[in-house]
Design a protein around this motif. Structure first.
Motif, PDB file in Angstrom:
ATOM      1  N   GLY A  64      68.416 -73.810   2.570  1.00 16.80           N
ATOM      2  CA  GLY A  64      68.694 -74.183   3.948  1.00 16.80           C
ATOM      3  C   GLY A  64      68.436 -73.006   4.872  1.00 16.80           C
ATOM      4  N   PRO A  65      68.624 -73.200   6.175  1.00 17.78           N
ATOM      5  CA  PRO A  65      69.154 -74.418   6.788  1.00 17.78           C
ATOM      6  C   PRO A  65      68.133 -75.539   6.955  1.00 17.78           C
ATOM      7  N   PHE A  66      66.828 -75.177   6.971  1.00 14.64           N
ATOM      8  CA  PHE A  66      65.794 -76.183   7.177  1.00 14.64           C
ATOM      9  C   PHE A  66      65.072 -76.474   5.866  1.00 14.64           C
ATOM     10  N   PRO A  67      64.586 -77.693   5.681  1.00 13.51           N
ATOM     11  CA  PRO A  67      63.902 -78.024   4.428  1.00 13.51           C
ATOM     12  C   PRO A  67      62.621 -77.213   4.264  1.00 13.51           C
ATOM     13  N   SER A  68      62.379 -76.789   3.051  1.00 17.43           N
ATOM     14  CA  SER A  68      61.146 -76.069   2.766  1.00 17.43           C
ATOM     15  C   SER A  68      59.971 -77.046   2.754  1.00 17.43           C
ATOM     16  N   ARG A  91      59.704 -74.083  20.513  1.00 16.07           N
ATOM     17  CA  ARG A  91      59.965 -72.939  19.633  1.00 16.07           C
ATOM     18  C   ARG A  91      60.086 -73.374  18.171  1.00 16.07           C
ATOM     19  N   ALA A  92      60.735 -74.502  17.945  1.00 17.03           N
ATOM     20  CA  ALA A  92      60.993 -74.954  16.573  1.00 17.03           C
ATOM     21  C   ALA A  92      59.742 -75.454  15.871  1.00 17.03           C
ATOM     22  N   ARG A 143      55.031 -70.674  12.229  1.00 18.29           N
ATOM     23  CA  ARG A 143      54.437 -70.933  10.921  1.00 18.29           C
ATOM     24  C   ARG A 143      55.282 -71.901  10.112  1.00 18.29           C
ATOM     25  N   ARG A 144      56.600 -71.893  10.367  1.00 17.28           N
ATOM     26  CA  ARG A 144      57.499 -72.782   9.641  1.00 17.28           C
ATOM     27  C   ARG A 144      58.183 -73.731  10.607  1.00 17.28           C
ATOM     28  N   ALA A 191      65.664 -84.446  11.635  1.00 13.49           N
ATOM     29  CA  ALA A 191      64.610 -84.433  12.657  1.00 13.49           C
ATOM     30  C   ALA A 191      63.226 -84.529  12.023  1.00 13.49           C
ATOM     31  N   GLN A 192      63.002 -83.797  10.931  1.00 13.47           N
ATOM     32  CA  GLN A 192      61.700 -83.874  10.267  1.00 13.47           C
ATOM     33  C   GLN A 192      61.432 -85.279   9.737  1.00 13.47           C
TER      34      GLN A 192
END
Length: 258
Positions: A64-68, A103-104, A108-109, A116-117
């Motif tokens: 986390g916090p965001f999915p790879s 920004r999000a 690159r990531r 949200a994704q």
């Protein structure tokens, strides 16, 4: 139906004082460790909730916090995608600041939550602040009114999803504000429930239920559903298939009554 995802809320004794309304709703305990050592994290926990695939076991660790990027193929087959393919009216109700989205998504990531994704991958828009069908994810001036607004939105869709991440943010960075965030969440729930809305509430990992430290926990997370239930899932992995059953059952019953 409103799917209220509350980031960073486990079950613990402190909730008797911090969020007694949740306990009045008789939450079921969901195992959130996914059978993997270490502290559960948002990227893998949320992906698991949305897809029914144990993302932490797939990666070999919590993440986390965001999915790879490795989890994006799973998120293409999420709850949102299933609901859209089934012809359901679906709303990802979170409101976003345009500068945040720039920004999000501009690096690159992809710095967006699994919810949200998954919404984007299913072709759903991420709505801007001020949109009539969007809600800010917390910090409401009138949380009771925000709950009533969510109930009004839910009447116009088969599934409305709202991520409430203010609690997890407070637990990590501003623990002195946690009582305020819990009061806000309680008032939101009252506003929603008193309008007669059907509520589904769950989380990805524990955190705020132990306000004396800023770390995630291995506590089970709550699952609340105020509609008719044929059975209960036991862990995060089982939530997706369970949701498919209760949403389909709810719509079938509604069709019979029209």
């Amino acid at each position: 139906m409103l799917f209220l995802f509350v980031d960073g809320l486990g079950l613990g004794e402190a909730l008797e004082d911090l969020l007694p309304l949740l306990l009045e709703l008789s939450p079921r305990a969901l195992e959130a460790t996914l059978g993997v050592e270490g502290l559960p994290q948002s990227g893998t926990g949320q992906t698991t909730l949305l897809t029914g695939v144990n993302a932490a076991r797939l990666l070999g660790h919590h993440q986390g916090p965001f999915p790879s990027p490795r989890l994006r193929p799973l998120l293409r087959q999420s709850l949102y995608a299933w609901a859209k393919e089934a012809g359901l009216r679906v709303l990802h109700a979170n409101a976003y600041r345009p500068e945040y989205l720039k920004r999000a998504t501009g690096g690159r990531r992809l710095m967006l939550s699994a919810f949200a994704q998954a919404a984007l991958l299913a072709g759903l828009p991420l709505l801007p602040l001020g949109h009539p069908k969007a809600l800010t994810p917390g910090f409401w001036e009138d949380p009771y009114g925000a709950g009533a607004q969510a109930a009004a939105l839910a009447r116009g869709f088969d599934l409305v999803v709202l991520e409430y991440w203010a609690l997890d943010l407070a637990a990590h960075r501003h623990p002195d504000t946690l009582p305020e965030r819990f009061r806000e969440l309680s008032q939101f729930l009252k506003g929603f429930l008193e309008e007669g809305g059907t509520l589904l509430l769950t989380s990805d990992h524990g955190n705020a239920e132990e306000p004396w430290h800023p770390k995630h926990t291995r506590n089970p997370v709550p699952l609340v559903y105020t509609g008719e239930i044929p059975f209960w899932p036991q862990d995060l992995v089982g939530v997706f298939s369970w949701l498919q059953v209760i949403i389909t059952s709810k719509l079938t019953k509604s069709d019979r009554n029209t």
